[in-house]
Scaffold this active site. Sequence first.
Site, PDB file in Angstrom:
ATOM      1  N   ASP A  32      48.598  18.831  70.732  1.00 33.66           N
ATOM      2  CA  ASP A  32      49.201  18.375  69.484  1.00 33.66           C
ATOM      3  C   ASP A  32      48.094  18.204  68.466  1.00 33.66           C
ATOM      4  O   ASP A  32      46.954  17.866  68.826  1.00 33.66           O
ATOM      5  CB  ASP A  32      49.947  17.048  69.668  1.00 33.66           C
ATOM      6  CG  ASP A  32      50.769  16.696  68.435  1.00 33.66           C
ATOM      7  OD1 ASP A  32      51.923  17.154  68.352  1.00 33.66           O
ATOM      8  OD2 ASP A  32      50.257  15.996  67.538  1.00 33.66           O
ATOM      9  N   HIS A 174      52.327   9.044  63.850  1.00 34.65           N
ATOM     10  CA  HIS A 174      52.451  10.086  64.857  1.00 34.65           C
ATOM     11  C   HIS A 174      51.049  10.557  65.249  1.00 34.65           C
ATOM     12  O   HIS A 174      50.607  11.611  64.839  1.00 34.65           O
ATOM     13  CB  HIS A 174      53.257  11.263  64.315  1.00 34.65           C
ATOM     14  CG  HIS A 174      54.666  10.904  63.950  1.00 34.65           C
ATOM     15  ND1 HIS A 174      55.611  11.843  63.637  1.00 34.65           N
ATOM     16  CD2 HIS A 174      55.294   9.708  63.864  1.00 34.65           C
ATOM     17  CE1 HIS A 174      56.755  11.244  63.351  1.00 34.65           C
ATOM     18  NE2 HIS A 174      56.582   9.950  63.481  1.00 34.65           N
TER      19      HIS A 174
END
Length: 312
Positions: A32, A174
């Site tokens: 990610d 996030h």
Amino acid sequence: MSLSSDTVPTSPSAGAKPSQSRPSSRRFVVIDCETTGLSTAGGDRMVSFAAIELADAVPTGRSLSLIFNPGRKSNPHALRVHGLPDHLLRHQDPFHNVAQDILGFLEDAVLVGHNVGFDIEFLRHEFELCGIRWMAGQSVCTMQHARAQVAGRASLDAVATLFGIDVGIRARFHGAFVDAEITSRLFQKMILGSAEMLAVPHLAPTNQIDPPPLVRQPAVPITHGIAGYAFAVTGELTGLSREAVMARIQALGGHWHHSVRKDTDYLVVGHAPGATKLDTAAARRAKYGKPDTIDEAQFFNMVAASGTRRRA
């Protein structure tokens, strides 16, 4: 991960299959990244990267958690997503300092991600800027699999919650490692069919460089109020808009400066401050002896003291 949301059809066709078949290799790396924006073509860069290795469905304990100086500011929407202020990022090392470490970690692995194409494109772009030609091998996208298997939204929050994964840690920001860890559990359950989803202990960025303190301790303790003093603000103060802060200062007899000037007395530093005002304040202070940089607690102490003392 992608900053955009995604919705799957409420009634997928029977027998629908994801675009990528189940891989035969058993070494997976869940990845990610967070970025300054959505477009490599528009010059956006990576600000953080995480990778978690799995052998079959089991985390091996090997992971990466890295943070970078992107060489540009994050756009406001991206900043709200990743929560990494420009002031912090500008003191970090660039991607190319760890490019070979990342390259070695990814070698011969099946890459896994939620909207993995987004992460692969930014990796490719960053490697290209380092003069490294890199092409991803096999990959698995948990978002694509969700589209084929479940009805409703295919965002990481929605799909992970559907599979019983707690996403509360994402309530504020996030982070790349947080998203990779949630995706790794989703991958274990949704695609590999694991009975138990094994979590990975959180890993903070291992290469982070702490920036200089944002707030200076004033030479003389502040006991006075707002009246007669000039203020500028950078970043966000808890529960107050910039307009509300300006109105409060002016109502208490203070002066509001949109930018840091030579006669600004205090720069109030909130969350995610701008590097420009911090740099200007440091330059002005070196030349004129002010402004002091104060945090919002110090500012609200001055608000509370307003009316008890006035500037001489």
